[in-house]
Each structure stands twice: as structure tokens, then as C-alpha cells.
Design a protein around this motif. Sequence first.
Motif, short mmCIF file in Angstrom:
data_model
loop_
_atom_site.label_atom_id
_atom_site.label_comp_id
_atom_site.label_asym_id
_atom_site.label_seq_id
_atom_site.Cartn_x
_atom_site.Cartn_y
_atom_site.Cartn_z
N THR A 97 0.73 -1.17 -0.11
CA THR A 97 0.18 -0.02 -0.08
C THR A 97 0.75 1.35 -0.05
OG1 THR A 97 -0.06 0.00 2.43
CG2 THR A 97 -1.88 -0.96 1.30
N LYS A 157 -4.03 7.31 -3.29
CA LYS A 157 -5.05 6.42 -2.79
C LYS A 157 -5.44 6.53 -1.24
CE LYS A 157 -5.75 3.54 -6.52
NZ LYS A 157 -5.64 4.66 -7.71
N LYS A 164 -7.68 2.63 2.65
CA LYS A 164 -8.60 1.77 2.60
C LYS A 164 -8.70 1.29 1.12
CE LYS A 164 -13.79 0.88 3.32
NZ LYS A 164 -13.95 0.27 2.00
N GLU A 165 -8.62 2.23 0.22
CA GLU A 165 -8.81 1.75 -1.33
C GLU A 165 -7.35 0.91 -1.75
OE1 GLU A 165 -10.56 6.01 -3.48
OE2 GLU A 165 -8.70 5.91 -2.83
N GLU A 218 -5.60 -0.71 0.42
CA GLU A 218 -5.74 -2.11 1.04
C GLU A 218 -6.65 -3.18 0.10
OE1 GLU A 218 -6.71 -1.86 5.19
OE2 GLU A 218 -4.57 -0.99 5.55
N GLU A 219 -7.62 -2.49 -0.38
CA GLU A 219 -8.55 -3.24 -1.25
C GLU A 219 -7.92 -3.89 -2.45
OE1 GLU A 219 -12.05 -0.88 -1.84
OE2 GLU A 219 -12.82 -0.95 0.00
N LEU A 221 -5.36 -6.36 -1.55
CA LEU A 221 -5.77 -7.69 -1.22
C LEU A 221 -6.21 -8.58 -2.46
CD1 LEU A 221 -8.15 -7.06 1.97
CD2 LEU A 221 -6.26 -8.53 1.45
N GLU A 222 -6.92 -7.61 -3.59
CA GLU A 222 -7.13 -8.18 -4.71
C GLU A 222 -6.10 -8.95 -5.45
OE1 GLU A 222 -8.24 -6.63 -9.36
OE2 GLU A 222 -8.27 -5.42 -7.62
N CYS A 278 -0.10 -3.45 -8.01
CA CYS A 278 -0.90 -2.60 -7.40
C CYS A 278 -1.07 -1.12 -7.81
CB CYS A 278 -0.46 -2.51 -5.82
SG CYS A 278 -0.98 -4.05 -4.66
#
Length: 246
Positions: free
Chosen positions: A105, A114, A117-118, A120-121, A124-125, A158
Amino acid sequence: MNGDRPFIQVRGLCKKFGTHEVLKDITVDISQGEVVCVIGPSGSGKSTFLRCLNRLEEPTGGQIFFEGTDICDPKTDIDKLRQRMGMVFQQFNLFPHMNIMQNLTLAPTKLQGKTQKEAEEIALEYLGKVGLADRAESYPGQLSGGQQQRIAIARALCMKPDVMLFDEPTSALDPEMVGEVLNVMRDLAEQKMTMVVVTHEMGFAREVASRVMFLAGGNFIEEGEPKEFFAHPRDERLKSFLSKVL
């Protein structure tokens, strides 16, 4: 981007280290969605070529256009452009004091604005895509070399790059870990990610590449689609090289 224009255009690329000319007048086009594997003997300039594509090495001469932008132009914001060019090295270059989520991140929050939260999403993807969604809280030192390299690939992804550059991504790995990294790269190829891969893995080049290019003596002396390239090499240097590595 103009659909008729190659994704990456290299024109007359030269690179010297002192008086030693490593790359000599290279001109090549790479199209969107291509997987180009660059092979050749050690010391032939493969990594130098790759590093010139995002100006980690400064070309001595020539031009490189990425999505129509001349990256050698002093006015080009190379840091901004590099955000669209993911790079994976031989060494994993993960920050050892940060856990995996923090490693993934950092750049999206610092460079792309970003929210945490964005970021981290997204992380995770891509951890899911490389099969390591359960290791977000682990530290690099707790992972195998193969896992760390898969994390390094996820970290590059990412940033949502347009192209991925791989510099011998399996050369630092134990043999049993090579396959897990190549599988991730195979998946990227199937998703039509544009990739330029410097590799010694001839099986990968044969199976996954849309084009294989042989670099020797400072320039690409033969290229072609894998089946023809490996079955019917024309240049004597390529024949000699393949006889040693196949």
C-alpha cells in the motif's frame, strides 16, 4: 493511445559504460498485449536493455517512446511515467521492517493519492491473484523466496501498470520455487498484460511468449514466434546458445 502505434517504440538505442558499448543502435517495437521474452548469453546487455525502457539506465543515444511519450525527453516526468511501468527485479526489494500489506500500500498511497482503505482493497485483490491473500500481515523474512517474489509482482500490479518489466525474476530462486512465480506470470499473460521478460527459463519463453528475441553483440540478431524460433534458429550464435541451454 493511437491503436495503430506500437505500445513501446525503441529507435536507435545505444548504451555505453565508459568506452564499452553494451547496446548498439537497437530499434524494436512492442505492441500492447505482447509477451516478449528477451534471451541471450550473460553480459549481452539484456538487463541493460530492460532498464533503459524505464530509464533506470540512461540511454547514451536514441529514443524510447512509451504510449507515444518520448521518455528520453528531459521534459518528460519520468517518475510519473514509471507508475505505469511495473518492474520486478531478480532481488525482491521488499521493505523488511514492513508487513506485506504495508509494502503493497506504500506506493499507491504516497504516489497515487489512494486512501489507505482503497490501497488495501487493491492489495488484497492482487494478493489473491498471486495466491497469498492469507499472508497480508506477515513480514518478508517469514516468507520463502518464491513467496517474496510473488509479493513483489503483486506490489508492482497494485499500481495498475500498463506494462510489466521482468528482469530475470526467477534467477535468485531455488529450483522448486521457480514454478510458482512462472505460474503467476502465465496468468498475467493470459489476461493480456503487456510484458517484457528477460529470462533464462526457455520453457516459459517457448510456452508463454508471443515473441522471443535473442540479444548478442549489443543488438537483437534474431526474433520470432516461439515455435519457429526454437525449432529453426538461423543465426549461428543463436544455434550455439540454444545448444547450451536446451
